[in-house]
Write a protein that holds these residues in place. Sequence first.
Motif, PDB file in Angstrom:
ATOM      1  N   PHE A 127       0.828  -1.203   0.000  1.00 28.06           N
ATOM      2  CA  PHE A 127       0.000   0.000   0.000  1.00 28.06           C
ATOM      3  C   PHE A 127       0.870   1.262   0.000  1.00 28.06           C
ATOM      4  CE2 PHE A 127      -2.977  -3.113   1.870  1.00 28.06           C
ATOM      5  CZ  PHE A 127      -4.086  -2.891   1.075  1.00 28.06           C
ATOM      6  N   SER A 149      -4.584   4.445  -1.226  1.00 24.40           N
ATOM      7  CA  SER A 149      -3.546   3.500  -0.784  1.00 24.40           C
ATOM      8  C   SER A 149      -3.199   3.717   0.679  1.00 24.40           C
ATOM      9  CB  SER A 149      -2.299   3.648  -1.651  1.00 24.40           C
ATOM     10  OG  SER A 149      -2.556   3.261  -2.984  1.00 24.40           O
ATOM     11  N   GLY A 152      -5.869   2.255   2.656  1.00 23.67           N
ATOM     12  CA  GLY A 152      -5.717   0.798   2.650  1.00 23.67           C
ATOM     13  C   GLY A 152      -4.655   0.335   3.627  1.00 23.67           C
ATOM     14  N   TRP A 153      -3.565   1.098   3.708  1.00 21.55           N
ATOM     15  CA  TRP A 153      -2.505   0.728   4.663  1.00 21.55           C
ATOM     16  C   TRP A 153      -3.019   0.816   6.096  1.00 21.55           C
ATOM     17  CZ3 TRP A 153       0.024   3.183   8.702  1.00 21.55           C
ATOM     18  CH2 TRP A 153       1.133   2.512   9.195  1.00 21.55           C
TER      19      TRP A 153
END
Length: 355
Positions: A127, A149, A152-153
């Motif tokens: 990510f 991203s 998402g991390w």
Amino acid sequence: MSRAKEPQKPFLPFGNPFRMISPKGSQLSPKLLRLLNQFEETLAGRIKMLKPAAKEDILSLSWMRCAVELLCGIHSDIKSLITDLEFPVCDWDDKWIDLYLDNSVKLLDLCISFSSEISRMKQGQLFLQCALHNLGADSSKQFVRARSSLDGWRQHITSKNPRLDNCFCVMDGLAQMLELPKIKNSAKGKVLMQAMYGVKVATLFICSVFAAAFSGSTEKLMDLKVSETYLWAKAFSDLQIFVNTEIRNTDSSRRMTVLKELEAVDTGVQKLYPIVQDGVDPVEAKILQNSASDLGRFSDKLSLGLDLLAKEVDRFFQIVLTGRDALLGNIRTRIGDSISDQVETRKKKLGPAIR
């Protein structure tokens, strides 16, 4: 950590294990006493080396790698001790064999759980790589992808690993098995069990720290009480108090993680996210560049630390597995020899009747 005026109760309710392995009137020969002392002095030295110079070093991935190196060392030391004792498996009590096999399979389970969590954290790096790649392009669409991203991390790194739930049950089982079997008429057995006790205490402590670090919870962090009669007891007590105190202080600050490298990455993400979310004007372009550079550096350090730790955990897994396989091989050989002896004895008894 302040000490209570009254004696502390041991973490486990089985009293002093040294008393159980030192029956009245038992004496060790000078050779056995020398081997035992050498083992315990080596263990004390290894434990002292693990105590970090500063509290900031605790729960860094480099310190955790050193902790696994300690486990590899002491588990190799116990193998060498068994060789030096000239104490083949055929002379072991069945209780000791069962204890060793049960402990080893629990350690393998813990290694698998820890390796799973390391792999999960490494997957989270994807990510970050995507986010940093998208930030390299001056496009609003790329910024949207970068923000996605980073989201998402965050979701990935704060999610729970089901394999870690099993760690605490496994460690509770190991803790209950710290109690040593009584040794009767075996000086070598006494030395072996006392040495194994030291190995198990150090191993359980380190596994407890790893479980706390990976789960982000200190609720099950263990405080093991060890008799002062062991040569390694003071070194262990100093290390345990130092490490556990700092971990609990870190937990009380309610940070996302107690892992230092992961905390640095999270700080970098928090600094970068508002810029990506609100958009970048010419004034903030330099700030964005610097923040992205910092996050990339933190991410690289985390990746390297995880790679090195994973290799060390795998090495420990192989040491435990090799020792377990060697013991099982010796047991099979012993059983095979016993069956062969019984067959030969039966042949001799039946021989005259056949003739």
